[in-house]
Design a protein around this motif. Structure first.
Motif, PDB file in Angstrom:
ATOM      1  N   VAL A 200      42.393  38.466  34.626  1.00 31.77           N
ATOM      2  CA  VAL A 200      41.886  39.419  33.283  1.00 31.77           C
ATOM      3  C   VAL A 200      40.089  39.421  33.625  1.00 31.77           C
ATOM      4  O   VAL A 200      39.964  38.158  34.056  1.00 31.77           O
ATOM      5  CB  VAL A 200      42.182  39.788  32.056  1.00 31.77           C
ATOM      6  N   PRO A 201      39.407  40.462  33.413  1.00 33.82           N
ATOM      7  CA  PRO A 201      37.713  39.961  33.592  1.00 33.82           C
ATOM      8  C   PRO A 201      37.014  39.461  32.495  1.00 33.82           C
ATOM      9  O   PRO A 201      37.161  39.425  31.436  1.00 33.82           O
ATOM     10  CB  PRO A 201      37.219  41.454  33.688  1.00 33.82           C
ATOM     11  N   GLU A 202      36.443  38.680  32.832  1.00 33.41           N
ATOM     12  CA  GLU A 202      35.484  37.608  32.012  1.00 33.41           C
ATOM     13  C   GLU A 202      34.659  38.395  31.308  1.00 33.41           C
ATOM     14  O   GLU A 202      34.089  39.042  31.508  1.00 33.41           O
ATOM     15  CB  GLU A 202      34.682  36.478  32.941  1.00 33.41           C
ATOM     16  N   GLY A 203      35.026  37.999  30.023  1.00 29.35           N
ATOM     17  CA  GLY A 203      34.721  38.564  28.623  1.00 29.35           C
ATOM     18  C   GLY A 203      35.819  39.371  27.960  1.00 29.35           C
ATOM     19  O   GLY A 203      35.022  40.288  27.208  1.00 29.35           O
ATOM     20  N   THR A 204      36.459  39.503  28.722  1.00 22.96           N
ATOM     21  CA  THR A 204      37.853  40.043  28.246  1.00 22.96           C
ATOM     22  C   THR A 204      37.340  40.278  26.805  1.00 22.96           C
ATOM     23  O   THR A 204      37.968  41.207  25.841  1.00 22.96           O
ATOM     24  CB  THR A 204      38.820  41.097  29.109  1.00 22.96           C
TER      25      THR A 204
END
Length: 287
Positions: A200-204
């Motif tokens: 998952v994209p970082e900060g999701t």
């Protein structure tokens, strides 16, 4: 000539359950929803277990079977529908689906993708809206609400649950999938999934916003729902597949029913207005 662009619309929402910081995050990925190998790969494969869970639960509660279109005649609200990853398979099962999402670009993506399939074009309608914004026009309208991977992004969970109750018909079903707030979910859901493996994209996700099942069950039961099922879910990043498991320490799915008439406990026949106060219909919590 001077052209003035005012871009204050997408994020200026004062509604309490929408978190503008979360919206900006998803805005940036709005064009990536249908890339099965991309940022949303895990949500694509989640359909393999969440769609049958919704379908089979609803079929077990109903006596009308439509072969080929098992969910025909059922009105579903998909809250936080994103690009339509769950709305579409539910539409293919015959349901009439309304997908809402506060991020306009998500709705644009969902609309575009739906338009390639004439069957879905008729069965699904998308709307750029928060849940609160549709409450007044949609009181007790839907048979089913689906909020999959959404509650960990809302600003005010109690308001969100109350609104779900308002737009559901009495005895309507609410399906939620989300992430527990445990040490394991911090390590696997954030450190491994975001920072190490990039699943998952970082900060999701923000770990503080993860919702423990006990907390969710309590909120549901105190807002007129009866919790029927809580199932643990496990994602295998190597195979990219999901499976059910006993433990809810990571992801989990909940099915709850809005109290109405046919509850397990002996409720008196009271008018629908008192549904939200009726807490006697909270028997039958399944683990």
């Amino acid at each position: 000539a001077l052209f003035r662009f005012t871009v204050n619309r997408p994020f200026s929402t004062s509604h309490s359950s929408v978190d503008s910081k979360e919206m900006k995050k998803f805005q940036l990925l709005a064009h990536k929803w249908w890339d099965e190998e991309g940022e949303y790969a895990a949500l694509h494969s989640m359909n393999d277990i969440r769609v049958p869970f919704i379908r089979d639960t609803l079929l077990s509660m109903s006596s009308n079977y439509h072969l080929g279109n098992p969910l025909s005649g059922i009105k579903i609200l998909d809250v936080g529908c994103g690009g339509g990853l769950l709305s579409e398979p539910l539409g293919r099962l015959g349901a009439s689906v309304t997908g809402i999402d506060p991020v306009e670009d998500n709705i644009r993506t969902a609309d575009r993708h739906k338009s390639f399939d004439p069957v879905l074009a008729k069965r699904i309608q998308y709307k750029s809206s928060s849940l609160e914004e549709i409450v007044e026009e949609s009181m007790e309208t839907f048979d089913v609400i689906v909020a999959s991977e959404v509650v960990e992004h809302v600003a005010d969970l109690e308001t969100f649950i109350k609104c779900c109750s308002q737009v559901l018909k009495p005895e309507g079903s609410l399906f939620i999938t989300t992430i527990n707030r445990t040490q394991l979910s911090y390590v696997l859901g954030i450190v491994v999934a975001e920072k190490i493996m990039g699943i998952v994209p970082e900060g999701t996700h923000e770990w503080e916003k993860f919702v423990p099942p006990e907390e969710l069950e309590h909120l549901l039961e105190s807002n007129g729902f009866s919790v029927k099922t809580v199932n643990g879910m496990l994602y295998n990043p190597l195979s990219g597949s999901w499976s059910w498991m006993e433990s809810t320490s990571l992801n989990y799915a909940v099915h709850a029913v809005k109290s109405g008439a046919r509850a397990q406990s002996h409720t008196t026949d009271s008018p629908p207005e008192t549904d939200s106060q009726q807490r006697s219909a909270t028997a039958g919590t399944a683990g």
